[in-house]
Write a protein that holds these residues in place. Structure first.
Motif, PDB file in Angstrom:
ATOM      1  N   PHE A 118       6.189   0.539  -4.568  1.00 45.89           N
ATOM      2  CA  PHE A 118       6.162  -0.613  -3.652  1.00 45.89           C
ATOM      3  C   PHE A 118       6.629  -0.211  -2.252  1.00 45.89           C
ATOM      4  N   MET A 119       7.533   0.756  -2.178  1.00 47.61           N
ATOM      5  CA  MET A 119       7.984   1.241  -0.857  1.00 47.61           C
ATOM      6  C   MET A 119       6.848   1.973  -0.138  1.00 47.61           C
ATOM      7  N   HIS A 120       6.082   2.774  -0.875  1.00 42.95           N
ATOM      8  CA  HIS A 120       4.904   3.435  -0.280  1.00 42.95           C
ATOM      9  C   HIS A 120       3.964   2.367   0.304  1.00 42.95           C
ATOM     10  N   HIS A 121       3.714   1.331  -0.502  1.00 45.57           N
ATOM     11  CA  HIS A 121       2.831   0.235  -0.072  1.00 45.57           C
ATOM     12  C   HIS A 121       3.366  -0.407   1.214  1.00 45.57           C
ATOM     13  N   CYS A 122       4.657  -0.747   1.197  1.00 48.52           N
ATOM     14  CA  CYS A 122       5.234  -1.454   2.354  1.00 48.52           C
ATOM     15  C   CYS A 122       5.217  -0.576   3.600  1.00 48.52           C
ATOM     16  N   SER A 123       5.394   0.732   3.431  1.00 51.21           N
ATOM     17  CA  SER A 123       5.359   1.637   4.582  1.00 51.21           C
ATOM     18  C   SER A 123       4.001   1.565   5.279  1.00 51.21           C
ATOM     19  N   THR A 124       2.940   1.629   4.478  1.00 52.49           N
ATOM     20  CA  THR A 124       1.599   1.584   5.070  1.00 52.49           C
ATOM     21  C   THR A 124       1.337   0.211   5.681  1.00 52.49           C
ATOM     22  N   LYS A 125       1.786  -0.854   4.980  1.00 53.34           N
ATOM     23  CA  LYS A 125       1.595  -2.218   5.510  1.00 53.34           C
ATOM     24  C   LYS A 125       2.337  -2.430   6.823  1.00 53.34           C
ATOM     25  N   TRP A 126       3.545  -1.879   6.936  1.00 52.56           N
ATOM     26  CA  TRP A 126       4.267  -2.007   8.211  1.00 52.56           C
ATOM     27  C   TRP A 126       3.467  -1.372   9.345  1.00 52.56           C
ATOM     28  N   ALA A 127       2.845  -0.211   9.071  1.00 51.11           N
ATOM     29  CA  ALA A 127       2.025   0.420  10.114  1.00 51.11           C
ATOM     30  C   ALA A 127       0.885  -0.511  10.518  1.00 51.11           C
ATOM     31  N   VAL A 128       0.242  -1.115   9.527  1.00 50.77           N
ATOM     32  CA  VAL A 128      -0.873  -2.033   9.820  1.00 50.77           C
ATOM     33  C   VAL A 128      -0.385  -3.192  10.689  1.00 50.77           C
ATOM     34  N   PHE A 129       0.772  -3.754  10.361  1.00 51.23           N
ATOM     35  CA  PHE A 129       1.253  -4.905  11.132  1.00 51.23           C
ATOM     36  C   PHE A 129       1.785  -4.480  12.507  1.00 51.23           C
ATOM     37  N   LEU A 130       2.347  -3.283  12.607  1.00 50.00           N
ATOM     38  CA  LEU A 130       2.770  -2.820  13.942  1.00 50.00           C
ATOM     39  C   LEU A 130       1.555  -2.580  14.844  1.00 50.00           C
ATOM     40  N   LEU A 131       0.450  -2.133  14.260  1.00 46.01           N
ATOM     41  CA  LEU A 131      -0.784  -2.008  15.039  1.00 46.01           C
ATOM     42  C   LEU A 131      -1.296  -3.391  15.446  1.00 46.01           C
TER      43      LEU A 131
END
Lengths: 147, 147
Positions: free
Chosen positions: A110-123
């Motif tokens: 879930f941490m791997h998932h959230c890391s990628t999602k944070w990048a998407v939302f920061l973009l």
């Protein structure tokens, strides 16, 4: 303890605009997801993702044009107690955001998932500030079956 | 030691296709950047980013349709000695990639940058496999003045 780290540069000269996007419910809703609550130190913010539920965060620190720090007080068990911060600085034509989501107990999937999602939302935040249009939840970016 | 973690789900039922995109120079060039070298255990791969230089990686492990592991042997000092892995698994309609870039000595600003860039390139890999078109370097996604 393991952390999620990101960096996003915004082509902008207005630290105030970036800070507003991180510290008003209108701003946060425009790049992340539906946000309600009290955007002041000691206040609690509710971030909601439709049927997926969401997170409640306590605002721990607000330094205008410089720093935002929240702590998760309700949400998925892996998130509770973790801290999320945004540090801002101007570098030439860019406003740099250094992002941290700190205090994960284990590097779970879930941490791997959230890391990628944070990048998407920061973009999405970058897009909001550079073009006037973010891509908040619900968007078309499905990373996996979890959303 | 600190790590970059990501997760990307690909809407696909072909683990072989995903594995090929990670283990052929043609595949890697289509979602990340110009890649040359020997894609076999013990071989060295050269990833190049135009005037920005690039990285050389030694291939440490290749398990068809399952795992890819490289170690950086040349490139920016912060990268040398770090390891990059892709673990694959099928989950229903999705192929899940768990990505790690492990062994950073310090959580420097460059690590924040690379974390966000890895997300961008993993989304490019997802796009390549789902639509036939990736967005490798040089693309239009400028995160900051570093690229």
């Amino acid at each position: 303890m393991v952390d999620i780290l990101h960096k996003a540069g915004i082509k902008s000269s207005s630290l105030d605009d970036v800070y507003k996007a991180l510290t008003t419910c209108e701003g946060l809703s425009a790049w992340w997801s539906d946000t309600q609550g009290e955007n002041k130190v000691g206040g609690t913010l509710q971030f909601r993702f439709g049927p997926r539920g969401g997170f409640d965060m306590k605002v721990l620190d607000l330094q205008p044009a410089k720093r935002v720090l929240w702590q998760v007080v309700d949400g998925p068990p892996e998130w509770i107690g973790t801290k999320i911060s945004f540090d801002l600085k101007q570098e030439g034509d860019w406003i740099i955001i250094l992002f941290k989501h700190q205090g994960w107990k284990e590097p779970v999937e879930f941490m791997h998932h959230c890391s990628t999602k944070w990048a998407v939302f920061l973009l999405s935040l970058k897009s909001l500030l550079e073009t006037g249009k973010g891509v908040p939840y619900p968007n078309d970016i499905k990373l996996d079956s979890w959303e």
